[in-house]
Design a protein around this motif. Structure first.
Motif, PDB file in Angstrom:
ATOM      1  N   ALA A   2       0.841  -1.188   0.000  1.00 32.91           N
ATOM      2  CA  ALA A   2       0.000   0.000   0.000  1.00 32.91           C
ATOM      3  C   ALA A   2       0.878   1.239   0.000  1.00 32.91           C
ATOM      4  N   LEU A   3       0.810   2.001  -1.070  1.00 35.16           N
ATOM      5  CA  LEU A   3       1.687   3.167  -1.205  1.00 35.16           C
ATOM      6  C   LEU A   3       0.990   4.247  -1.999  1.00 35.16           C
ATOM      7  N   PHE A   4       1.081   5.471  -1.512  1.00 37.25           N
ATOM      8  CA  PHE A   4       0.559   6.622  -2.236  1.00 37.25           C
ATOM      9  C   PHE A   4       1.672   7.191  -3.112  1.00 37.25           C
ATOM     10  N   GLU A   5       1.325   7.529  -4.354  1.00 38.81           N
ATOM     11  CA  GLU A   5       2.319   8.098  -5.266  1.00 38.81           C
ATOM     12  C   GLU A   5       2.453   9.597  -5.007  1.00 38.81           C
ATOM     13  N   VAL A   6       2.932   9.909  -3.819  1.00 36.56           N
ATOM     14  CA  VAL A   6       3.145  11.294  -3.403  1.00 36.56           C
ATOM     15  C   VAL A   6       4.526  11.378  -2.766  1.00 36.56           C
ATOM     16  N   THR A   7       5.210  12.498  -2.970  1.00 36.43           N
ATOM     17  CA  THR A   7       6.588  12.650  -2.508  1.00 36.43           C
ATOM     18  C   THR A   7       6.650  13.458  -1.216  1.00 36.43           C
ATOM     19  N   PHE A   8       7.403  12.946  -0.254  1.00 35.35           N
ATOM     20  CA  PHE A   8       7.635  13.681   0.985  1.00 35.35           C
ATOM     21  C   PHE A   8       8.283  15.015   0.643  1.00 35.35           C
ATOM     22  N   PRO A   9       7.913  16.111   1.342  1.00 34.51           N
ATOM     23  CA  PRO A   9       8.434  17.451   1.012  1.00 34.51           C
ATOM     24  C   PRO A   9       9.955  17.469   0.851  1.00 34.51           C
ATOM     25  N   THR A  10      10.407  17.866  -0.322  1.00 31.21           N
ATOM     26  CA  THR A  10      11.838  17.808  -0.624  1.00 31.21           C
ATOM     27  C   THR A  10      12.650  18.876   0.104  1.00 31.21           C
ATOM     28  N   ASP A  11      12.019  19.978   0.495  1.00 31.87           N
ATOM     29  CA  ASP A  11      12.768  20.989   1.237  1.00 31.87           C
ATOM     30  C   ASP A  11      13.109  20.502   2.640  1.00 31.87           C
ATOM     31  N   ILE A  12      12.296  19.576   3.154  1.00 28.05           N
ATOM     32  CA  ILE A  12      12.569  18.993   4.472  1.00 28.05           C
ATOM     33  C   ILE A  12      13.543  17.823   4.346  1.00 28.05           C
ATOM     34  N   SER A  13      13.380  17.000   3.323  1.00 34.29           N
ATOM     35  CA  SER A  13      14.265  15.845   3.154  1.00 34.29           C
ATOM     36  C   SER A  13      15.697  16.254   2.826  1.00 34.29           C
ATOM     37  N   TYR A  14      15.883  17.457   2.291  1.00 26.65           N
ATOM     38  CA  TYR A  14      17.228  17.906   1.909  1.00 26.65           C
ATOM     39  C   TYR A  14      18.178  17.945   3.107  1.00 26.65           C
ATOM     40  N   ALA A  15      17.665  18.217   4.288  1.00 30.71           N
ATOM     41  CA  ALA A  15      18.511  18.322   5.479  1.00 30.71           C
ATOM     42  C   ALA A  15      18.476  17.054   6.334  1.00 30.71           C
ATOM     43  N   SER A  16      18.067  15.944   5.749  1.00 33.81           N
ATOM     44  CA  SER A  16      17.922  14.713   6.520  1.00 33.81           C
ATOM     45  C   SER A  16      19.257  14.005   6.712  1.00 33.81           C
ATOM     46  N   SER A  17      19.238  13.010   7.598  1.00 39.04           N
ATOM     47  CA  SER A  17      20.395  12.135   7.785  1.00 39.04           C
ATOM     48  C   SER A  17      19.948  10.704   7.540  1.00 39.04           C
ATOM     49  N   GLY A  18      20.911   9.817   7.351  1.00 42.93           N
ATOM     50  CA  GLY A  18      20.567   8.419   7.119  1.00 42.93           C
ATOM     51  C   GLY A  18      21.168   7.901   5.835  1.00 42.93           C
ATOM     52  N   GLY A  19      20.778   6.677   5.472  1.00 40.79           N
ATOM     53  CA  GLY A  19      21.305   6.062   4.271  1.00 40.79           C
ATOM     54  C   GLY A  19      21.129   4.559   4.299  1.00 40.79           C
ATOM     55  N   ALA A  72       2.280   4.714   9.802  1.00 44.56           N
ATOM     56  CA  ALA A  72       3.052   3.706   9.070  1.00 44.56           C
ATOM     57  C   ALA A  72       2.188   2.855   8.146  1.00 44.56           C
ATOM     58  N   ALA A  73       0.896   3.173   8.045  1.00 48.37           N
ATOM     59  CA  ALA A  73      -0.013   2.317   7.270  1.00 48.37           C
ATOM     60  C   ALA A  73       0.263   2.367   5.776  1.00 48.37           C
ATOM     61  N   TYR A  74       0.608   3.540   5.254  1.00 46.61           N
ATOM     62  CA  TYR A  74       0.824   3.682   3.819  1.00 46.61           C
ATOM     63  C   TYR A  74       2.224   4.218   3.542  1.00 46.61           C
ATOM     64  N   GLY A  75       2.801   3.713   2.472  1.00 45.56           N
ATOM     65  CA  GLY A  75       4.098   4.198   2.042  1.00 45.56           C
ATOM     66  C   GLY A  75       3.966   5.417   1.152  1.00 45.56           C
ATOM     67  N   PHE A  76       5.120   5.990   0.784  1.00 41.06           N
ATOM     68  CA  PHE A  76       5.139   7.173  -0.081  1.00 41.06           C
ATOM     69  C   PHE A  76       6.539   7.312  -0.667  1.00 41.06           C
ATOM     70  N   ARG A  77       6.707   8.267  -1.537  1.00 36.85           N
ATOM     71  CA  ARG A  77       8.001   8.500  -2.181  1.00 36.85           C
ATOM     72  C   ARG A  77       8.875   9.420  -1.324  1.00 36.85           C
ATOM     73  N   TYR A  78      10.175   9.194  -1.417  1.00 32.50           N
ATOM     74  CA  TYR A  78      11.131  10.014  -0.678  1.00 32.50           C
ATOM     75  C   TYR A  78      12.346  10.268  -1.566  1.00 32.50           C
ATOM     76  N   LYS A  79      12.782  11.511  -1.640  1.00 32.02           N
ATOM     77  CA  LYS A  79      13.966  11.840  -2.431  1.00 32.02           C
ATOM     78  C   LYS A  79      15.202  11.779  -1.546  1.00 32.02           C
ATOM     79  N   ASP A  80      16.073  10.803  -1.833  1.00 29.49           N
ATOM     80  CA  ASP A  80      17.339  10.662  -1.130  1.00 29.49           C
ATOM     81  C   ASP A  80      18.358  11.541  -1.845  1.00 29.49           C
ATOM     82  N   TRP A  81      18.671  12.675  -1.261  1.00 27.31           N
ATOM     83  CA  TRP A  81      19.521  13.661  -1.944  1.00 27.31           C
ATOM     84  C   TRP A  81      20.953  13.179  -2.157  1.00 27.31           C
ATOM     85  N   THR A  82      21.363  12.086  -1.535  1.00 30.76           N
ATOM     86  CA  THR A  82      22.709  11.551  -1.746  1.00 30.76           C
ATOM     87  C   THR A  82      22.761  10.547  -2.890  1.00 30.76           C
TER      88      THR A  82
END
Length: 243
Positions: A2-19, A72-82
């Motif tokens: 189950a996933l919505f074809e919507v992208t998490f806000p890219t201005d917020i993801s730009y400063a994220s950590s992880g990998g 956590a019920a539905y997934g979505f798109r996320y832009k990994d800036w790295t």
């Protein structure tokens, strides 16, 4: 999944950590040596995007997004800036010759619209003897709409030529490309290799801990923050087997 074809806000993801990460069982022996067992065939990515929430409007944007996907019920798109393009550095412009996707091995020409292949990216490094490590193929299931280029190389040729966007289609929900140009008379046929490049997103969901509660802090009247906003990559078991 189950996933919505919507992208998490890219201005917020730009400063994220992880990998990317793996699951490896390490067993220490009495001799001091160790045995290592790789549990996952491919990496799984996690991100903490709390660092990108700086303003009250961004705080409200995350709240709205979180409630819309029901935790956590539905997934979505996320832009990994790295790592968001098929270029080797993960961020430079993609080209139609980035990755060899599939070769026509049917023994002749195939009907228009019947040849399909999966968008992908390959990871490997060169060893001291000039050989490479085992290539890890990552299927790209979430290409960005209108951000895909496709090329082809005829058998025996060293030249990769671009296929017009009118001669292929892309399922942006799965990353499957359908080619409409490998037909007799158009330079296709047996031995033709299809190449591709694209921008892509990562399918993710909020973590289980985030599903229980979203801890918010209103720092001032105009600013807000969160201690942690963890996102976890959604993987397909068929494409991500336990080793």
């Amino acid at each position: 999944m189950a996933l919505f074809e919507v992208t998490f806000p890219t201005d917020i993801s730009y400063a994220s950590s992880g990998g990317p990460g793996f699951s490896t069982t390490i067993v220490g022996l009495d001799t001091g040596a160790e045995q290592r067992v790789s549990r996952w065939s491919k990496a799984r990515r996690t991100f903490n995007v709390a660092y990108g929430v700086k303003t009250y409007s961004q705080l409200q944007e995350v709240i709205k997004f979180y409630i819309s996907v029901k935790g956590a019920a539905y997934g979505f798109r996320y832009k990994d800036w790295t790592d968001f393009t098929t270029h080797v550095d993960g961020r430079s412009a993609y080209t139609f010759s980035d990755v060899a996707l599939a070769t026509n091995t049917t023994g002749g020409d195939v009907a228009s619209g019947s040849f399909t292949c999966q968008l992908a990216k390959r990871y490997a490094v060169v060893q001291t003897d000039g050989s490479t490590t085992s290539v890890v193929i990552r299927e790209l299931n979430k290409p960005v709409p209108n951000k895909v280029k496709i090329g082809k190389k005829l058998e025996g040729s060293s030249t990769i030529t671009e296929i017009s966007s009118s001669n292929f289609s892309v399922n942006t929900a799965t990353g499957v490309v359908t080619i409409n140009e490998i037909v007799a008379g158009s330079g296709g046929g047996s031995g033709t290799t299809i190449y591709g490049g694209c921008e892509f997103d990562v399918p993710v969901r909020f973590s289980k801990e985030m599903d229980s509660v979203m801890n918010l802090t209103l720092d001032t009247f105009d600013t807000g923050s969160m201690d942690s906003i963890e996102l976890v990559e959604i993987v397909d078991h068929a494409e991500h087997p336990d080793e």
